[in-house]
Structures are given as structure tokens and as C-alpha cells.
Design a protein around this motif. Structure first.
Motif, short mmCIF file in Angstrom:
data_model
loop_
_atom_site.label_atom_id
_atom_site.label_comp_id
_atom_site.label_asym_id
_atom_site.label_seq_id
_atom_site.Cartn_x
_atom_site.Cartn_y
_atom_site.Cartn_z
N ASP A 37 -38.45 -40.98 62.57
CA ASP A 37 -39.36 -41.18 64.09
C ASP A 37 -39.74 -39.85 64.43
N VAL A 38 -38.89 -38.77 64.49
CA VAL A 38 -39.32 -37.61 65.05
C VAL A 38 -40.52 -37.05 64.22
N VAL A 39 -40.32 -36.96 62.88
CA VAL A 39 -41.48 -36.65 62.05
C VAL A 39 -42.86 -37.22 62.43
N GLN A 40 -42.79 -38.64 62.75
CA GLN A 40 -44.20 -39.25 62.98
C GLN A 40 -44.42 -39.15 64.16
N LYS A 41 -43.49 -38.65 65.21
CA LYS A 41 -44.12 -38.41 66.60
C LYS A 41 -44.62 -36.86 66.74
N VAL A 42 -43.91 -36.12 66.06
CA VAL A 42 -44.41 -34.55 66.22
C VAL A 42 -45.52 -34.20 65.42
N ARG A 43 -45.48 -35.11 64.38
CA ARG A 43 -46.61 -34.82 63.20
C ARG A 43 -46.66 -33.27 62.76
N THR A 63 -47.48 -36.47 53.58
CA THR A 63 -48.68 -37.36 53.86
C THR A 63 -49.37 -36.78 55.25
N ILE A 64 -48.18 -36.71 56.31
CA ILE A 64 -48.81 -36.09 57.54
C ILE A 64 -49.09 -34.50 57.37
N SER A 65 -48.63 -33.66 56.67
CA SER A 65 -49.28 -32.48 56.41
C SER A 65 -50.38 -32.48 55.98
#
Length: 504
Positions: free
Chosen positions: A382-388, A430-432
């Protein structure tokens, strides 16, 4: 030594101007007793070592060779620059081969497998030493600060000649002299110290960028981490000494410095006249010739509004912050002794993104800490998705003997940890890739670092946000900042085209 003139080994009288070309060991009278004060004492022993190395050159009819192998972090890399510099001054010829007259491993001990890697290398060196009995083998760094390791080396690796730790690396020349004089195994390990000795020669990896130690040790005692036990408590260098070093580097052509510490945000607290890390950054920014400033690592619990303001206003501090998360679960963070919650980390990341538009945030994440449940792991996702995060170094928890976490119950089974690690890695990558495309099509300054490893018609450089860029150019651009049009994002790097003349 009889006079001040004899005591200084520098061709210039500026003690801060320590480079390989300003050192004059011939000015040292080695028939006198060694001085007590540092660093004059170490220059005395460099001169003594050089005399022995010259004798060995005559005996063997060739230069004596030395190999320095580094394991671990940027601070170890910085220490190895000192080792190489001292060896160069003594008269050794550098080699990448471990079939050398002197081999030293600068060790890391963050994870158990780092220790195993060193033992494996030592097995290889034992065979080389049988062919060259006069070969010297040295070990230094964090691993040597573990008493169990030193005992194992004394019992099972008697062919090792020199063992010293992290606190006394400045004594390298003195300890090497003892070995050259015939001592079979020299061991010099300090449990702790508040002593900081700089002004030693260093052979920098790059001519145009350099790390600068601003503090040593760590006071945080995260339950999974061995660093405070092997590097000791926090000790900050005086700001005037740091600035002298940065000024010297700038005069020598360095345009980018990276300020190094286990937790730079707590810099200055141990000084007689405390100052903040933000205040130090403002001082470094005033040094003429320095065009880029980086730093690491930042602990979230100590990142101040003052630091955010300085970064926001600065034209030199790179738009990149490494901010280790470790876990997104407040429950696990408490077990880790990180001293912040998930909500506090998210609020800090949000403030950073809001106050410093375009800031690149990178992080460290540990998967499988003792007691981590699927619910805890989902909090991390969840943190990874929010902070990106722009990128993340992801690690499988490694039980580290000597840390509180190693004795914790509920160690997570390997198959569960590996599954979580793979899921996290997929999300992070994916986010990176998505975050990297933010600057596609823009023209941005790039510090050129090298000719491309795979295509010598290209050069490779780094954006302020730390992303790599490859573009057509020659080696004459190395060490210069050029404006590059970022034509295509390749996921974790860019292809580009130079679009203006090199900045002077």
C-alpha cells in the motif's frame, strides 16, 4: 622528528591539501622515533614502508603489486580510496588481479552471506600464497569488528597477515609496517572511539565526483542491523574540516560531492557547537566549483522541515532523496525499532512531493521480517502504491547473528518470503518504469561519467534524479555537465541526444 619542516610530508604547507602529488615522504627522517600526533605518525610509517618496498623491488627485479577489493556500501568505497592512496604513496603498483604481492579485502557484514563470500575468497588466496609465500593478505572493515569473526580467522585462517576494523583505518600504514617487518599476524581492533583522523592520501575513483564522510557510526539500533555494533556510535566531523575537504576537491576538479553518513539527518548533534545537517548543506553549497550535491542516507524520523526548505531553495542539491521505508506496517516498524509509523512516513513523503516538485524518492524495503503477516505485507504494498517510489532496493530479511531480530520468534518460512518478495519486486519495477517516463521529451543537465560499456560511440551520464542517460559523445565529455534531450525512456534509463555546448 627534529623540526616542523621535517614533520610535514606535504610539498605545500596546507595540511588539507592532501593528494597523491603533494606528498613528499623524502622530507621525513625515518631514523628518528615515530611522532605521536596524527596524521604525522602515519606519514612517518608510510615512509618506513616505502623503504621496505623499494628493497623488495630490488630483490624481485619488479614493482610490488597491490589489490584492494571492496565489499559493501559507499562508506566502504570511500575508505578503500584511502587504502589505495596510501598504497600508491608507499610505492605499490595497483592491479585488478588477486595474484598480487599484497591483497586487502575491505569487508561488509550487513548480511551473513557477505561474510561467507569473504571466507570463500580467502580459500582462493590461501592457494595463491602457497605459490608466493611472501604474499601479504589483509582484512579490514565492518566484518572485522565482530569478535567471533576475528577468533575464527585466528584459528582457521592463520595465513592472513593483517586484521583491523572500521575505527582505526587511519592506522593502515603503521599496521602494514608491522607486517612488513615480519610480524606473522597483526590484529588491531578497537571496540569504540570518538577519534576522527583525516588528511590522509586518497586515490579517488572519479576525478569529477567524490564522496565526503561527514559523520561515522549510528545511534539508531534498528533490530535487524549490525552496523551500530561494528561502526560504533555517531561521531560528526567538524564543519570546518568538511568544508576544507570540499574546497580542496573543488580546486582539484570535483564538481559533484556526495555527503556520507549512516544517518546524515542527525549530523552535528555530537559536536561541541551543534549545527544541523541543513546548515551544513547551506555551507557546502557556497563552495565555488561545486555544481551538484548529493547525500545519503536519510532516516525518516530525523528529516526536518528545515532540510526540506533548504532542498527546495537550492540550485545545487540534486532532486533526489533516498528515504528507507523498510516496512509499510506500523507494527513491524515498531519491532524494527524504526521509530516512525506508516502514517508518519506517508505524511512525510506527501510533504516532500508537495514542497519539492519533481523530487525523485528512492527507498529500501525488507520482506519477511520476523512475525510479518500477509496483512503486514499488504501494508507495505500500500505504501509503495501511494508513494510511487522512483526505485527501491528490495531485500529478503537475512537473520543477522548479533542483532535482536535474529532471536525473535516467528521467523517467516522461506517459501512465503520468496513469494512476497517476487510480488513486491513486480510492483516496484512497474511503478519505477512509469515514474521514469516523467521527464521523457525534456532537455535536462547530465553529468557525463564514462564511455558506454557496450557501445563506445555513446557516453553514459546521470541526471540529477539519479537516472542514467546514454547518448552519442566522446570521452572528452567525461566529467562535464551537458544538456541532453531525453528522446526515449527505456524503463530504467534514457536514450538521448546532446542539445547544447558543454557547460563551462
Amino acid at each position: 622528528m627534529s623540526t616542523a619542516e621535517e614533520r610535514t610530508p606535504f610539498k605545500s604547507k596546507d595540511v588539507n591539501a592532501v593528494d597523491l602529488h603533494s606528498i613528499d615522504l623524502d622530507s621525513i627522517d625515518t631514523t628518528n622515533p615515530a611522532p605521536e600526533e596524527e596524521p604525522a605518525r602515519q606519514y612517518y610509517f608510510m615512509a618506513k614502508c616505502r623503504e621496505i618496498i623499494k628493497e623488495r623491488e630490488l630483490e624481485d627485479g619488479r614493482r610490488q603489486t597491490a589489490n584492494v577489493t571492496t565489499f559493501g556500501c559507499q562508506m566502504n568505497a570511500k575508505d578503500s580510496e584511502k587504502l589505495r592512496g596510501i598504497l600508491d604513496v608507499i610505492g605499490y603498483e595497483r592491479t585488478e588481479s588477486e595474484e598480487a604481492d599484497f591483497v586487502i579485502y575491505n569487508t561488509c557484514t550487513v548480511r551473513e552471506n557477505a561474510n561467507l563470500k569473504v571466507y570463500g575468497h580467502l580459500g582462493y588466496l590461501s592457494n595463491l600464497k602457497k605459490k608466493n609465500p611472501r604474499m601479504i593478505i589483509g582484512l579490514c572493515g565492518c566484518m572485522m569488528q565482530e569478535p567471533d569473526v576475528v577468533e575464527k580467522l585466528k584459528k582457521s585462517y592463520r595465513f592472513v597477515n593483517l586484521i583491523f576494523g572500521t575505527h582505526n583505518i587511519f592506522k593502515f600504514a603503521e599496521l602494514l609496517y608491522q607486517v612488513l617487518e615480519g610480524q606473522r599476524m597483526v590484529i588491531d581492533i578497537w571496540q569504540d572511539t570518538d577519534k576522527i583522523v583525516e588528511d590522509l592520501p586518497a586515490d579517488r575513483t572519479y576525478s569529477f565526483k567524490c564522496g565526503v564522510n561527514i559523520m561515522y557510526g549510528c545511534n539508531n539500533f534498528c533490530t535487524y542491523c549490525i552496523v551500530p555494533y561494528v561502526r560504533g556510535r555517531e561521531r560528526s566531523r567538524r564543519p570546518e574540516d568538511i568544508l576544507c575537504e570540499v574546497e580542496r576537491l573543488a580546486k582539484d576538479g570535483v564538481i559533484e560531492v556526495m555527503l556520507l553518513g549512516q544517518n546524515v539527518n542527525s549530523y552535528g548533534k555530537t559536536l561541541d557547537e551543534p549545527i544541523s545537517f541543513a546548515e551544513l548543506l547551506k555551507m557546502v553549497e557556497q563552495v565555488p566549483g561545486i555544481e551538484r550535491i548529493r547525500f545519503m542516507t536519510s532516516h525518516p524520523k530525523d528529516l526536518s522541515d528545515e532540510l526540506i526548505a533548504v532542498m527546495k531553495q537550492s540550485s545545487k542539491i540534486c532532486c533526489h532523496l533516498h528515504l528507507p521505508l523498510q516496512s509499510g506496517s506500523s507494527r513491524i516498524l515498531k519491532k524494527m525499532n524504526r521509530r516512525y509509523t506508516k502514517e508518519q512516513y506517508l505524511a512525510l513523503a506527501d510533504k516532500l512531493r508537495r514542497e519539492i516538485p519533481g523530487l525523485s524518492i528512492t527507498t529500501d524495503i525488507i520482506v519477511g521480517f520476523p512475525g510479518e503477516t500477509e496483512e503486514d505485507f499488504q501494508e507495505t504494498l500500500d505504501v509503495v502504491q501511494k508513494v510511487r517510489f522512483d526505485s527501491a532496493f528490495t531485500f529478503i530479511y537475512s537473520k543477522r547473528t548479533g542483532t535482536p531480530a535474529a532471536a525473535m520468534e516467528d521467523q517467516v518460512p522461506d517459501d512465503i518470503v520468496k513469494d512476497r518478495f517476487n510480488r513486491l519486486l513486480t510492483l516496484v519495477q512497474t511503478i519505477s518504469q512509469e515514474m521514469a517516463t516523467r521527464v521523457e521529451g525534456q532537455t535536462l543537465p547530465v553529468l557525463v561519467e564514462s564511455v558506454n560499456d557496450h557501445d563506445d560511440s555513446l557516453v553514459t551520464g546521470r541526471l540529477a534524479n539519479n537516472l542514467l542517460v546514454h547518448f552519442p559523445g566522446g570521452k572528452d565529455l567525461i566529467g562535464k555537465i551537458v544538456d541532453v534531450h531525453l528522446t526515449e525512456c527505456k524503463g530504467f534509463y534514457y536514450m538521448g541526444e546532446i542539445s547544447c555546448e558543454v557547460m563551462e
